[in-house]
Design a protein around this motif. Sequence first.
Motif, short mmCIF file in Angstrom:
data_model
loop_
_atom_site.label_atom_id
_atom_site.label_comp_id
_atom_site.label_asym_id
_atom_site.label_seq_id
_atom_site.Cartn_x
_atom_site.Cartn_y
_atom_site.Cartn_z
N TYR A 56 -21.88 -24.33 -11.22
CA TYR A 56 -23.17 -24.93 -10.95
C TYR A 56 -24.31 -24.26 -11.70
O TYR A 56 -25.35 -24.88 -11.94
N ALA A 119 -26.07 -30.39 -12.03
CA ALA A 119 -25.18 -29.51 -11.26
C ALA A 119 -25.80 -29.12 -9.93
O ALA A 119 -25.09 -29.02 -8.91
N THR A 396 -17.47 -30.11 -11.33
CA THR A 396 -18.79 -29.56 -11.05
C THR A 396 -19.83 -30.65 -10.88
O THR A 396 -20.68 -30.58 -9.97
#
Length: 414
Positions: A56, A119, A396
């Motif tokens: 992230y 993200a 992700t």
Amino acid sequence: MNPSSSQAAHVCVLGAGIVGLAAAWQLRREGFEVTVVDRAQAGTGASAANGAQLSYAYVQPLADPGIWQQLPKLLLAADSPLKLRLQPDPHQWAWGLQFLAACRASVSRRTTASLLALAAESRLGFERLRAENPIDCDFSAIGKLVLYQDAASFASARQQMALQQQLGSVQHALSPAESVAIEPALAGYAPRFAGAIHTPSECAADCHKVCLELLRLLRAQGVRFAFDTPVTQLKRAGDRIVAAETPHGPIEADAFVVALGTASHPLARSLGLRVPVYPLKGYSLTVDVSDAEGAAPHVSVTDAARKVVFARLGQRLRVAGMAELVGENTQIPGDRIDSLLASARALFPDASRYEDLRPWAGLRPATPTGLPVLGRLRGGPGNLWFNTGHGALGFTLAFGSAQRLVAQLRAHRP
């Protein structure tokens, strides 16, 4: 399409990997009727045994200025973790030229900023799923270390870290000794790397298990699935797709979402559309970990020089890496698994007995810049949406992409 009306709009999602299933999950949350179609089963493509890291806060795109120095090795070295094998394929050549054009600092900075924003949204989406529906996926949130072999690569990594810090990421540059303090299993490898970037907030999970849990939850909510059902073409009538043609008959819907990974390109091409997605082949092995204290890592680790990632999944260790532009090829050459095994033994020699390796190969759907294709395409049907091209960041970015996609669908009126 307004799912709050008396009859909810019906959306057909093409693809049951993590990206397609996350889209189906968000669509169902928002009140849409959903059908998911896949040529195989849920989570059996690039989602089956990927690197398992949820990056992230560390999203450096592959298209980076540093690629120019590596180009001779990419083209010539047999043991390179990045491999390009030129083929008589215009799509590969076009993709490769666009990729090289994206290997500029300005493009890399813009891509990094966009990926970090997406993200962050995806983290929140996955957290919401887990908070509302406890799922079994070997989730952990104990951070990640990215190791750099020499001073030059470590200095470049600190520049990327500075950019990501400006964009909100919390990261630290560490010495080998400081890295070992965070992950003791690296003690034997400490003399062989110059430093590391530590991201305390990074996570890991078994993507395939998440897919199976989403399948269970979606079925319970009335989502329909058509597995072992390839889509042979999309039937167009004017500005709309009216059905997905399959060997078992047409599937009609109000809107269609293409989340087919590398198969998105040929399907789009059949409609005269261009989706710049090319397979980026990767490999993994999965081993059971040793019970010895400190032998196997708990923190996720990436060896930047080898381009290999290590993620702890309960009592298993996932070892994944490499990037090959070799077309639609899922064969598993023994030398590539041997290379992953050598990396695992070099970093964590006592982490496992390394007997049952469970090898795997998958095709990551990559765009030249690293940014996914989200939404409708210019000149395309008004009810056809794309959610593809996430490269190595599919897990992700899946839930953030789903949220953005559904926001677009809700705003659209046919």
